[in-house]
Write a protein that holds these residues in place. Structure first.
Motif, PDB file in Angstrom:
ATOM      1  N   ILE A  98       0.843  -1.201   0.000  1.00 28.05           N
ATOM      2  CA  ILE A  98       0.000   0.000   0.000  1.00 28.05           C
ATOM      3  C   ILE A  98       0.877   1.249   0.000  1.00 28.05           C
ATOM      4  N   PHE A  99       1.841   1.290   0.910  1.00 26.53           N
ATOM      5  CA  PHE A  99       2.581   2.520   1.174  1.00 26.53           C
ATOM      6  C   PHE A  99       3.768   2.748   0.251  1.00 26.53           C
ATOM      7  N   ASP A 100       4.026   1.835  -0.651  1.00 27.42           N
ATOM      8  CA  ASP A 100       5.043   2.076  -1.679  1.00 27.42           C
ATOM      9  C   ASP A 100       4.495   2.941  -2.806  1.00 27.42           C
ATOM     10  N   ASN A 104      -1.684   6.066  -3.049  1.00 28.12           N
ATOM     11  CA  ASN A 104      -2.402   5.391  -1.969  1.00 28.12           C
ATOM     12  C   ASN A 104      -2.295   6.173  -0.669  1.00 28.12           C
ATOM     13  N   ILE A 105      -1.113   6.696  -0.385  1.00 29.45           N
ATOM     14  CA  ILE A 105      -0.914   7.496   0.829  1.00 29.45           C
ATOM     15  C   ILE A 105      -1.782   8.751   0.761  1.00 29.45           C
ATOM     16  N   ASN A 106      -1.780   9.414  -0.383  1.00 25.29           N
ATOM     17  CA  ASN A 106      -2.605  10.616  -0.549  1.00 25.29           C
ATOM     18  C   ASN A 106      -4.088  10.293  -0.381  1.00 25.29           C
ATOM     19  N   PHE A 107      -4.531   9.188  -1.000  1.00 27.87           N
ATOM     20  CA  PHE A 107      -5.933   8.800  -0.874  1.00 27.87           C
ATOM     21  C   PHE A 107      -6.280   8.521   0.584  1.00 27.87           C
ATOM     22  N   THR A 122      -4.273  -2.224  17.476  1.00 28.07           N
ATOM     23  CA  THR A 122      -5.006  -3.302  18.167  1.00 28.07           C
ATOM     24  C   THR A 122      -5.076  -3.084  19.676  1.00 28.07           C
ATOM     25  N   ASN A 123      -4.353  -2.098  20.188  1.00 28.25           N
ATOM     26  CA  ASN A 123      -4.450  -1.726  21.601  1.00 28.25           C
ATOM     27  C   ASN A 123      -5.430  -0.580  21.816  1.00 28.25           C
ATOM     28  N   LYS A 124      -6.199  -0.250  20.782  1.00 27.69           N
ATOM     29  CA  LYS A 124      -7.217   0.802  20.809  1.00 27.69           C
ATOM     30  C   LYS A 124      -6.615   2.204  20.942  1.00 27.69           C
ATOM     31  N   LYS A 125      -5.380   2.342  20.511  1.00 25.73           N
ATOM     32  CA  LYS A 125      -4.690   3.633  20.572  1.00 25.73           C
ATOM     33  C   LYS A 125      -4.785   4.321  19.215  1.00 25.73           C
ATOM     34  N   ALA A 126      -5.167   5.595  19.219  1.00 32.16           N
ATOM     35  CA  ALA A 126      -5.223   6.371  17.979  1.00 32.16           C
ATOM     36  C   ALA A 126      -3.811   6.552  17.439  1.00 32.16           C
ATOM     37  N   ILE A 127      -3.673   6.346  16.134  1.00 27.28           N
ATOM     38  CA  ILE A 127      -2.375   6.436  15.456  1.00 27.28           C
ATOM     39  C   ILE A 127      -2.539   7.373  14.260  1.00 27.28           C
ATOM     40  N   ASN A 128      -1.538   8.208  14.002  1.00 24.43           N
ATOM     41  CA  ASN A 128      -1.629   9.066  12.819  1.00 24.43           C
ATOM     42  C   ASN A 128      -0.851   8.444  11.651  1.00 24.43           C
ATOM     43  N   MET A 129      -1.046   9.001  10.484  1.00 24.45           N
ATOM     44  CA  MET A 129      -0.430   8.461   9.275  1.00 24.45           C
ATOM     45  C   MET A 129       1.098   8.474   9.345  1.00 24.45           C
ATOM     46  N   SER A 130       1.680   9.502   9.927  1.00 30.97           N
ATOM     47  CA  SER A 130       3.142   9.554   9.981  1.00 30.97           C
ATOM     48  C   SER A 130       3.695   8.399  10.815  1.00 30.97           C
ATOM     49  N   ILE A 133       3.521   5.259   8.614  1.00 29.00           N
ATOM     50  CA  ILE A 133       4.600   5.286   7.618  1.00 29.00           C
ATOM     51  C   ILE A 133       5.946   4.985   8.272  1.00 29.00           C
ATOM     52  N   THR A 134       6.178   5.493   9.469  1.00 38.23           N
ATOM     53  CA  THR A 134       7.406   5.182  10.204  1.00 38.23           C
ATOM     54  C   THR A 134       7.501   3.681  10.465  1.00 38.23           C
ATOM     55  N   ARG A 135       6.412   3.076  10.896  1.00 37.97           N
ATOM     56  CA  ARG A 135       6.409   1.631  11.157  1.00 37.97           C
ATOM     57  C   ARG A 135       6.659   0.834   9.873  1.00 37.97           C
ATOM     58  N   ILE A 136       6.049   1.268   8.782  1.00 36.44           N
ATOM     59  CA  ILE A 136       6.262   0.598   7.493  1.00 36.44           C
ATOM     60  C   ILE A 136       7.738   0.707   7.086  1.00 36.44           C
ATOM     61  N   ASN A 137       8.306   1.897   7.242  1.00 36.10           N
ATOM     62  CA  ASN A 137       9.692   2.118   6.832  1.00 36.10           C
ATOM     63  C   ASN A 137      10.706   1.356   7.688  1.00 36.10           C
ATOM     64  N   LYS A 138      10.316   0.970   8.891  1.00 33.68           N
ATOM     65  CA  LYS A 138      11.206   0.210   9.768  1.00 33.68           C
ATOM     66  C   LYS A 138      11.207  -1.283   9.464  1.00 33.68           C
ATOM     67  N   LEU A 139      10.308  -1.726   8.595  1.00 29.66           N
ATOM     68  CA  LEU A 139      10.264  -3.147   8.262  1.00 29.66           C
ATOM     69  C   LEU A 139      11.538  -3.576   7.540  1.00 29.66           C
ATOM     70  N   THR A 140      11.969  -4.775   7.818  1.00 27.43           N
ATOM     71  CA  THR A 140      13.107  -5.333   7.085  1.00 27.43           C
ATOM     72  C   THR A 140      12.629  -5.721   5.692  1.00 27.43           C
ATOM     73  N   LYS A 141      13.559  -5.993   4.787  1.00 29.78           N
ATOM     74  CA  LYS A 141      13.189  -6.401   3.424  1.00 29.78           C
ATOM     75  C   LYS A 141      12.331  -7.653   3.428  1.00 29.78           C
TER      76      LYS A 141
END
Length: 166
Positions: A98-100, A104-107, A122-130, A133-141
């Motif tokens: 999605i985030f590549d 999609n990010i704009n939409f 899943t802990n019911k905590k509000a999360i923003n888009m940034s 994206i940070t979590r996605i960018n931290k993923l390994t290949k």
């Protein structure tokens, strides 16, 4: 009460697309073939709005679960009427697929604003888009997803139920 439809959920009806089937069924996809593909199948698309148009949904709380290997944004686009009318909880697997894609990010940013939705983990905590994206960018290949998140309309009865203690 279950009906099976051999369709790919997307943003258009009756558009023939290629579905890449993997030896591992969990990685099959419309958007990419970055795996050991066992075959390619042509399949027609269907919008969520079209799929549910003949159902009376007024008395139900709706959930839409999307884990479709990168095609989640098109599925949301194809469900715009049902989302506007019923404000369903959308459970979505966020992935690199999605985030590549900047569109999609704009939409997704516009969707959150225009439909007054918020992302929750899943802990019911509000999360923003940034943060997403940070979590996605931290993923390994090797890893492609950060798991399931909830898109829920702000100040809705669905949000109140979601936030209730178990």
């Amino acid at each position: 009460n279950i009906s099976f439809n051999n369709k790919a959920i997307s943003d258009e009806d009756d558009n023939e697309v290629v579905f890449y089937e993997s030896d591992n069924d969990w990685e099959s996809s419309l958007t990419h073939s970055n795996f050991s593909s066992s075959k390619m199948t042509k399949i027609d698309t269907c919008k969520i709005d079209t799929l549910v148009k003949n159902y009376n949904l007024r008395e139900y709380m709706l959930f839409i679960k999307l884990d479709i290997e990168g095609n989640e944004i098109k599925a949301i686009q194809g469900g715009s009427k049902i989302i506007k009318e019923f404000s369903p909880i959308i459970i979505i697997e966020f992935s690199k697929f999605i985030f590549d894609n900047q569109e999609n990010i704009n939409f997704l940013n516009d969707f959150l604003i225009n439909y007054n939705y918020q992302i929750y983990d899943t802990n019911k905590k509000a999360i923003n888009m940034s943060e997403i994206i940070t979590r996605i960018n931290k993923l390994t290949k090797r890893h492609k997803t950060i798991g399931n998140y909830y898109l829920i309309k702000k100040n809705s009865r669905e949000l109140k139920l979601f936030q209730m203690n178990d």
